[in-house]
Design a protein around this motif. Structure first.
Motif, mmCIF file in Angstrom:
data_model
loop_
_atom_site.group_PDB
_atom_site.id
_atom_site.type_symbol
_atom_site.label_atom_id
_atom_site.label_comp_id
_atom_site.label_asym_id
_atom_site.label_seq_id
_atom_site.Cartn_x
_atom_site.Cartn_y
_atom_site.Cartn_z
ATOM 1 N N GLU A 42 0.847 -1.228 -0.268
ATOM 2 C CA GLU A 42 -0.049 0.086 -0.012
ATOM 3 C C GLU A 42 0.936 1.333 0.090
ATOM 4 O O GLU A 42 1.824 1.298 0.598
ATOM 5 C CB GLU A 42 -0.937 -0.124 1.260
ATOM 6 N N ARG A 43 0.347 2.153 -0.519
ATOM 7 C CA ARG A 43 1.222 3.459 -0.571
ATOM 8 C C ARG A 43 0.174 4.655 -0.346
ATOM 9 O O ARG A 43 -0.884 5.002 -1.200
ATOM 10 C CB ARG A 43 1.678 3.801 -1.880
ATOM 11 N N THR A 44 0.439 5.426 0.419
ATOM 12 C CA THR A 44 -0.448 6.641 1.144
ATOM 13 C C THR A 44 0.459 7.953 0.831
ATOM 14 O O THR A 44 1.616 7.842 1.574
ATOM 15 C CB THR A 44 -1.009 6.451 2.353
ATOM 16 N N PHE A 45 0.156 8.848 0.111
ATOM 17 C CA PHE A 45 0.556 10.172 0.226
ATOM 18 C C PHE A 45 -0.165 11.098 1.090
ATOM 19 O O PHE A 45 -1.438 10.974 1.085
ATOM 20 C CB PHE A 45 0.732 10.759 -1.056
ATOM 21 N N GLN A 46 0.314 12.188 1.641
ATOM 22 C CA GLN A 46 -0.404 13.309 2.115
ATOM 23 C C GLN A 46 -0.414 14.310 1.292
ATOM 24 O O GLN A 46 0.387 14.876 0.627
ATOM 25 C CB GLN A 46 0.410 13.892 3.567
ATOM 26 N N THR A 80 3.453 4.968 -9.526
ATOM 27 C CA THR A 80 3.906 4.841 -8.117
ATOM 28 C C THR A 80 4.281 3.305 -7.761
ATOM 29 O O THR A 80 5.317 3.343 -6.888
ATOM 30 C CB THR A 80 2.537 5.193 -7.218
ATOM 31 N N LEU A 81 3.732 2.307 -8.471
ATOM 32 C CA LEU A 81 4.104 0.931 -8.271
ATOM 33 C C LEU A 81 5.609 0.806 -8.857
ATOM 34 O O LEU A 81 6.331 0.120 -8.056
ATOM 35 C CB LEU A 81 3.123 -0.095 -8.927
ATOM 36 N N LEU A 82 5.657 1.335 -9.870
ATOM 37 C CA LEU A 82 6.807 1.108 -10.751
ATOM 38 C C LEU A 82 8.192 1.691 -9.867
ATOM 39 O O LEU A 82 9.158 1.293 -9.691
ATOM 40 C CB LEU A 82 6.765 1.682 -12.134
ATOM 41 N N ASN A 83 7.585 2.875 -9.314
ATOM 42 C CA ASN A 83 8.815 3.389 -8.586
ATOM 43 C C ASN A 83 9.196 2.613 -7.404
ATOM 44 O O ASN A 83 10.600 2.569 -6.829
ATOM 45 C CB ASN A 83 8.534 4.829 -8.077
ATOM 46 N N MET A 84 8.084 2.154 -6.743
ATOM 47 C CA MET A 84 8.248 1.387 -5.478
ATOM 48 C C MET A 84 9.103 -0.135 -5.783
ATOM 49 O O MET A 84 10.010 -0.463 -5.188
ATOM 50 C CB MET A 84 7.002 0.655 -5.150
ATOM 51 N N SER A 92 4.162 2.329 2.139
ATOM 52 C CA SER A 92 3.662 2.494 3.372
ATOM 53 C C SER A 92 3.120 1.317 4.167
ATOM 54 O O SER A 92 3.267 1.291 5.472
ATOM 55 C CB SER A 92 2.319 3.662 3.509
ATOM 56 N N LYS A 93 3.064 0.211 3.529
ATOM 57 C CA LYS A 93 2.633 -1.228 4.199
ATOM 58 C C LYS A 93 2.862 -2.208 3.045
ATOM 59 O O LYS A 93 2.755 -2.087 1.912
ATOM 60 C CB LYS A 93 1.105 -1.113 4.444
ATOM 61 N N GLY A 94 3.341 -3.226 3.596
ATOM 62 C CA GLY A 94 3.394 -4.495 2.676
ATOM 63 C C GLY A 94 5.164 -4.609 2.473
ATOM 64 O O GLY A 94 5.734 -3.963 2.982
ATOM 65 N N HIS A 95 5.239 -5.745 1.588
ATOM 66 C CA HIS A 95 6.780 -6.080 1.142
ATOM 67 C C HIS A 95 6.955 -5.960 -0.067
ATOM 68 O O HIS A 95 6.198 -6.533 -0.983
ATOM 69 C CB HIS A 95 6.877 -7.622 1.970
ATOM 70 N N ILE A 96 8.450 -5.927 -0.322
ATOM 71 C CA ILE A 96 8.758 -5.952 -1.841
ATOM 72 C C ILE A 96 10.309 -6.566 -1.451
ATOM 73 O O ILE A 96 11.225 -6.006 -0.806
ATOM 74 C CB ILE A 96 8.991 -4.449 -2.280
#
Ligand SMILES: Nc1ncnc2c1ncn2[C@@H]1O[C@H](COP(=O)(O)OP(=O)(O)OP(=O)(O)O)[C@@H](O)[C@H]1O
Length: 254
Positions: A42-46, A80-84, A92-96
């Motif tokens: 998961e990825r959360t931005f402010q 966003t996913l590709l950057n991760m 913000s949560k989870g594993h890569i």
């Protein structure tokens, strides 16, 4: 060969061909360990004081020597996913896990080291140095990766040959078409022998013929350089060459 097809063949071979001592390439491929595993990311931005949930629980894996596409509308979270995956950002949560390394738990410096050694990047806008020739652009990436100087010339020539630009290696970017510039960018991205190539909309600026050439180059380098490619796209016409397509809608795969 499509991912499903190779899986079917592998399953069939395993059922029928009990006398074979060595598994065939399709079997070996299906059994291969993933190069990259994404678990519950998961990825959360402010944004404007409010949390913006951009990735909402992504699971995926990339097996070696595959062409995998992330497809989805603008704003669905592909970049966003590709950057991760490329270690440029962290969940913000989870594993890569990349090559078993826990990207989610590593520092920026540690991820940068892995990225420089084992990953290549291609962007929509070709990201070439305008005053350098195709040859010099590719050479620059070897220099930056710390590859010994004696290896530069044969490797640069080999990479430019692979992308079909052997005859244009001394041209500068403005003397090349958009498709040719993108092929130089590919040569540049694979020169240091990465195991994973990440491409963000690599065909977005190109007409359909040039886009098809880029996809054909991708298929060639998967075979000859043993690279895995993960790319984002909006373009439905190129999806058929993918081994697997992940369809993203509003931060999730469907
Ligand atoms: N650093 C950030 N801060 C705040 N919001 C962000 C940030 N990065 C991305 N976003 C938001 O996350 C959402 C998804 O963006 P992303 O670039 O991943 O989408 P995309 O699917 O790649 O879109 P496109 O196809 O247009 O490139 C967008 O609403 C974007 O504004």
């Amino acid at each position: 060969m499509g991912w499903r097809k190779s899986k079917q063949i592998a399953a069939e071979a395993a059922r029928n061909d009990v006398h074979k001592e060595e598994p065939g390439p399709a079997v070996a491929d299906v059994q291969a360990k993933p190069l990259l595993v994404v678990e519950g990311v998961e990825r959360t931005f402010q944004a404007g004081g409010q949390p913006l949930h951009v990735l909402k629980g992504i699971d995926m894996e990339l097996k070696p020597r595959r062409l995998v596409m992330l497809r989805g509308r603008s704003g669905s979270g592909k970049t966003t996913l590709l950057n991760m995956i490329g270690g440029l950002d962290q969940p913000s949560k989870g594993h890569i896990f990349f090559n078993d390394l826990p990207f989610h738990a590593m520092s920026d410096d540690q991820r940068t080291k892995v990225r420089r050694k084992d990953m290549g990047f291609i962007f929509q806008a070709f990201a070439l140095m305008p005053l350098l020739s195709a040859y010099e652009n590719v050479e620059l990436s070897l220099r930056m990766a710390g590859v010994p100087g004696a290896e530069w010339k044969p490797r640069v020539e080999h990479c430019l040959e692979l992308v079909g630009l052997a005859k244009r290696m001394h041209h500068r970017p403005f003397e090349l078409s958009g498709g040719e510039q993108q092929r130089v960018a590919i040569a540049k991205a694979i020169a240091h022998r990465p195991s994973l190539l990440l491409a963000d909309e690599p065909t977005a600026e190109l007409d359909s013929q040039m886009a098809a050439q880029i996809m054909s180059v991708f298929q060639t380098i998967i075979r000859t350089e043993q690279v895995t490619i993960c790319m984002t796209t909006h373009d439905p016409t190129i999806l058929e060459v993918a081994d697997h397509v992940y369809e993203m809608v509003d931060g999730k795969f469907i």
